[in-house]
Design an enzyme around this catalytic site. Sequence first.
Site, PDB file in Angstrom:
ATOM      1  N   TYR A   1       0.827  -1.210   0.000  1.00  0.00           N
ATOM      2  CA  TYR A   1       0.000   0.000   0.000  1.00  0.00           C
ATOM      3  C   TYR A   1       0.863   1.263   0.000  1.00  0.00           C
ATOM      4  O   TYR A   1       0.642   2.186  -0.767  1.00  0.00           O
ATOM      5  CB  TYR A   1      -0.926  -0.001   1.231  1.00  0.00           C
ATOM      6  CG  TYR A   1      -1.951   1.102   1.200  1.00  0.00           C
ATOM      7  CD1 TYR A   1      -3.231   0.873   0.697  1.00  0.00           C
ATOM      8  CD2 TYR A   1      -1.643   2.383   1.661  1.00  0.00           C
ATOM      9  CE1 TYR A   1      -4.176   1.893   0.656  1.00  0.00           C
ATOM     10  CE2 TYR A   1      -2.579   3.403   1.620  1.00  0.00           C
ATOM     11  CZ  TYR A   1      -3.842   3.155   1.120  1.00  0.00           C
ATOM     12  OH  TYR A   1      -4.772   4.159   1.077  1.00  0.00           O
TER      13      TYR A   1
ATOM     14  N   PHE B   1      -6.962  19.820 -24.809  1.00  0.00           N
ATOM     15  CA  PHE B   1      -7.713  18.644 -25.253  1.00  0.00           C
ATOM     16  C   PHE B   1      -9.083  18.651 -24.570  1.00  0.00           C
ATOM     17  O   PHE B   1      -9.327  19.446 -23.670  1.00  0.00           O
ATOM     18  CB  PHE B   1      -6.939  17.345 -24.981  1.00  0.00           C
ATOM     19  CG  PHE B   1      -7.605  16.173 -25.656  1.00  0.00           C
ATOM     20  CD1 PHE B   1      -7.770  16.164 -27.039  1.00  0.00           C
ATOM     21  CD2 PHE B   1      -8.119  15.111 -24.932  1.00  0.00           C
ATOM     22  CE1 PHE B   1      -8.439  15.123 -27.660  1.00  0.00           C
ATOM     23  CE2 PHE B   1      -8.779  14.063 -25.565  1.00  0.00           C
ATOM     24  CZ  PHE B   1      -8.934  14.069 -26.936  1.00  0.00           C
ATOM     25  N   ASP B   2     -10.001  17.777 -25.015  1.00  0.00           N
ATOM     26  CA  ASP B   2     -11.394  17.884 -24.528  1.00  0.00           C
ATOM     27  C   ASP B   2     -11.509  17.759 -23.011  1.00  0.00           C
ATOM     28  O   ASP B   2     -12.178  18.553 -22.363  1.00  0.00           O
ATOM     29  CB  ASP B   2     -12.334  16.900 -25.247  1.00  0.00           C
ATOM     30  CG  ASP B   2     -11.997  15.422 -25.021  1.00  0.00           C
ATOM     31  OD1 ASP B   2     -10.887  15.118 -24.538  1.00  0.00           O
ATOM     32  OD2 ASP B   2     -12.839  14.563 -25.349  1.00  0.00           O
TER      33      ASP B   2
ATOM     34  N   ASP C   1       1.363  19.377 -21.062  1.00  0.00           N
ATOM     35  CA  ASP C   1       0.457  18.228 -21.095  1.00  0.00           C
ATOM     36  C   ASP C   1       1.166  17.265 -22.057  1.00  0.00           C
ATOM     37  O   ASP C   1       1.106  17.418 -23.266  1.00  0.00           O
ATOM     38  CB  ASP C   1      -0.908  18.690 -21.622  1.00  0.00           C
ATOM     39  CG  ASP C   1      -1.874  17.542 -21.863  1.00  0.00           C
ATOM     40  OD1 ASP C   1      -1.482  16.378 -21.672  1.00  0.00           O
ATOM     41  OD2 ASP C   1      -3.015  17.815 -22.265  1.00  0.00           O
TER      42      ASP C   1
ATOM     43  N   ALA D   1       1.286  13.947 -22.948  1.00  0.00           N
ATOM     44  CA  ALA D   1       0.817  12.601 -23.306  1.00  0.00           C
ATOM     45  C   ALA D   1       1.619  11.980 -24.455  1.00  0.00           C
ATOM     46  O   ALA D   1       1.867  10.780 -24.475  1.00  0.00           O
ATOM     47  CB  ALA D   1      -0.668  12.655 -23.676  1.00  0.00           C
TER      48      ALA D   1
ATOM     49  N   LYS E   1      -0.733   6.877 -23.482  1.00  0.00           N
ATOM     50  CA  LYS E   1      -0.249   7.135 -24.840  1.00  0.00           C
ATOM     51  C   LYS E   1       1.231   6.741 -24.925  1.00  0.00           C
ATOM     52  O   LYS E   1       1.547   5.583 -25.110  1.00  0.00           O
ATOM     53  CB  LYS E   1      -0.461   8.605 -25.211  1.00  0.00           C
ATOM     54  CG  LYS E   1      -1.902   8.985 -25.527  1.00  0.00           C
ATOM     55  CD  LYS E   1      -2.720   9.268 -24.316  1.00  0.00           C
ATOM     56  CE  LYS E   1      -4.061   9.895 -24.656  1.00  0.00           C
ATOM     57  NZ  LYS E   1      -4.901  10.028 -23.467  1.00  0.00           N
TER      58      LYS E   1
ATOM     59  N   HIS F   1     -19.971  14.585 -26.642  1.00  0.00           N
ATOM     60  CA  HIS F   1     -19.660  13.592 -27.682  1.00  0.00           C
ATOM     61  C   HIS F   1     -19.663  12.159 -27.168  1.00  0.00           C
ATOM     62  O   HIS F   1     -19.896  11.231 -27.933  1.00  0.00           O
ATOM     63  CB  HIS F   1     -18.320  13.906 -28.355  1.00  0.00           C
ATOM     64  CG  HIS F   1     -17.180  14.100 -27.396  1.00  0.00           C
ATOM     65  ND1 HIS F   1     -17.081  15.200 -26.583  1.00  0.00           N
ATOM     66  CD2 HIS F   1     -16.101  13.333 -27.121  1.00  0.00           C
ATOM     67  CE1 HIS F   1     -15.979  15.111 -25.846  1.00  0.00           C
ATOM     68  NE2 HIS F   1     -15.368  13.974 -26.156  1.00  0.00           N
TER      69      HIS F   1
HETATM   70  N1  F0G Z   1      -4.300  15.351 -22.673  1.00  0.00           N
HETATM   71  C1  F0G Z   1      -4.240  14.930 -23.944  1.00  0.00           C
HETATM   72  C2  F0G Z   1      -3.387  15.665 -24.922  1.00  0.00           C
HETATM   73  C3  F0G Z   1      -4.978  13.814 -24.344  1.00  0.00           C
HETATM   74  O1  F0G Z   1      -4.905  13.412 -25.607  1.00  0.00           O
HETATM   75  C4  F0G Z   1      -5.766  13.136 -23.382  1.00  0.00           C
HETATM   76  C5  F0G Z   1      -6.566  11.976 -23.762  1.00  0.00           C
HETATM   77  C6  F0G Z   1      -5.792  13.608 -22.072  1.00  0.00           C
HETATM   78  C7  F0G Z   1      -5.035  14.720 -21.756  1.00  0.00           C
HETATM   79  C8  F0G Z   1      -6.606  12.938 -21.001  1.00  0.00           C
HETATM   80  O2  F0G Z   1      -6.028  11.734 -20.620  1.00  0.00           O
HETATM   81  O3  F0G Z   1      -7.682   9.966 -21.273  1.00  0.00           O
HETATM   82  O4  F0G Z   1      -5.800   9.494 -19.707  1.00  0.00           O
HETATM   83  O5  F0G Z   1      -7.701  10.890 -18.983  1.00  0.00           O
HETATM   84  N2  F0G Z   1      -6.782  11.651 -24.919  1.00  0.00           N
HETATM   85  C9  F0G Z   1      -7.476  10.462 -25.389  1.00  0.00           C
HETATM   86  C10 F0G Z   1      -7.606  10.535 -26.890  1.00  0.00           C
HETATM   87  C11 F0G Z   1      -8.722  10.133 -24.692  1.00  0.00           C
HETATM   88  O6  F0G Z   1      -8.345   9.710 -27.449  1.00  0.00           O
HETATM   89  O7  F0G Z   1      -6.951  11.366 -27.514  1.00  0.00           O
HETATM   90  P1  F0G Z   1      -6.856  10.451 -20.129  1.00  0.00           P
END
Ligand code: F0G
Length: 466
Positions: free
Chosen positions: A74, A126-127, A216, A218, A259, A450
């Site tokens: 833990y 991102f969204d 950010d 990813a 990613k 979406h």
């Molecule tokens: N930032 C970026 C640039 C992303 O592409 C994503 C997720 C996130 C943050 C959020 O991360 O999904 O681990 O919570 N992108 C996915 C996509 C969902 O399909 O591009 P997460």
Amino acid sequence: MFQPKTIIEPFRVKVVEPLPRRTREQRAEALVAAQWNLFSVPAREVTIDLMTDSGTSAMSQEQWAAVFRADESYAGANSFFRFRDAVQELTNMPHVIPVHQGRAAERILFSVVGGEGQVIPANTHFDTTRANVEASGAEALDLVIEEGRCPSTEHPFKGNMDVAALQKLLAERSEQVPMVVLTVTNNSGGGQPVSLANMRAVREICDQYQVPLFLDCARFAENAWLIHLREEGQQQRSPKAIAQEMFRLAHGTWMSAKKDAFGNIGGFLALHDDALASQCRNILILTEGFPTYGGLAGRDLEALAVGLEEVLHEDYLQYRIQSTHYVWQHLDAAGVPLLRPAGGHAVYLDARAFLPHVPVAELPGQTVSIALFLEGGVRACEIGTVMFGHTRDDGLQEPGPMDLVRLAIPRRVYTQSHMDYVIEVVRYVFERRQHLGGLRILNEPPALRHFTCGFEPLGWDPLALT
Ligand code: F0G
């Protein structure tokens, strides 16, 4: 010397997973049941799944071996320290906070620094980032360069931030800006990289106004490789050295490790600031888990630690970027309108140019996605008005900045023949594009519509395409 032209996958297959094969009738039934939303279609109906490159990677034998070494204690598990070391090797940041995925880091961070009256500028949010900024009450501002807003413009670094716009914002309202964000690569803007020169310029402006810069990150490795390929003076440097410089320019970073860490789940927040780290850890304990696991199992932390190292191997990155380019090149040669140039992790179709007869308010990107699935079982993702637009008070659609259909390529999963099949499906739909019409949204939720909304075709029958 023999100079091969064929891109070979730098791996061979050890475990296989059957590919679902369905008829057009079965897919039609699934689409109707899903109200034309591909997020509601079960994966068993999908033959080639290009909805996302997130959490869909194939793990390597070294990652699976690491899974067996995991320590599930833990507190203070060995797996945490291996994970922390892998993150610090890249970022050099003292505080490494694991989270279950990227948006958990976003929620934690913006619940501390966001809030009413704050503004968070990014190249493009991102969204989930935008949604978490807005959920905190803050404003999410996209300041990508002009070239980054137009799919057909050629530019090597379309993910760059408009530094003049940033300078203006900070000159006017720096006390309202708790951080500046660079998304690498710029996912919503076509998987386009940010150059080192742009990062340095952004950092300089941040220093001038004493505002921290966050990445950010990813897809940091793909961004580093595109810098290696395209930026002057970077050809002799390794992607790792470039990535390390990217992180040196930032005060903090968060990553969806689903990613570029080849994880099926996971993420982290890494910070220099002690006080901010302590605030974030307190929220983490409340909702994610103890700071040495943050909602992940030890086995996840182990797999990510290995993935963060593997993703910077040059033979992998060369294959990765070239194989995305392969799809882009074949579609471009067939005249399919694309966002230019190819992104790192995906090829983006330009749905406005693909379906010029469908008004933007009738969601051309969603129509193209539906047709690719119906005809060939290829699942893509709309990144356009459905994702980034909204329904105005008068009931009309406010468009998103672009209408793209993203063919995201999972890492180390599909072969070249799978991609040849995808190319064939896109061409087939493109040749029949005049039969496609528009859609309207049903059952709209208050945020991230979406994922869960339904659709209704406007005066045409998508099932009668061929
Ligand atoms: N930032 C970026 C640039 C992303 O592409 C994503 C997720 C996130 C943050 C959020 O991360 O999904 O681990 O919570 N992108 C996915 C996509 C969902 O399909 O591009 P997460």
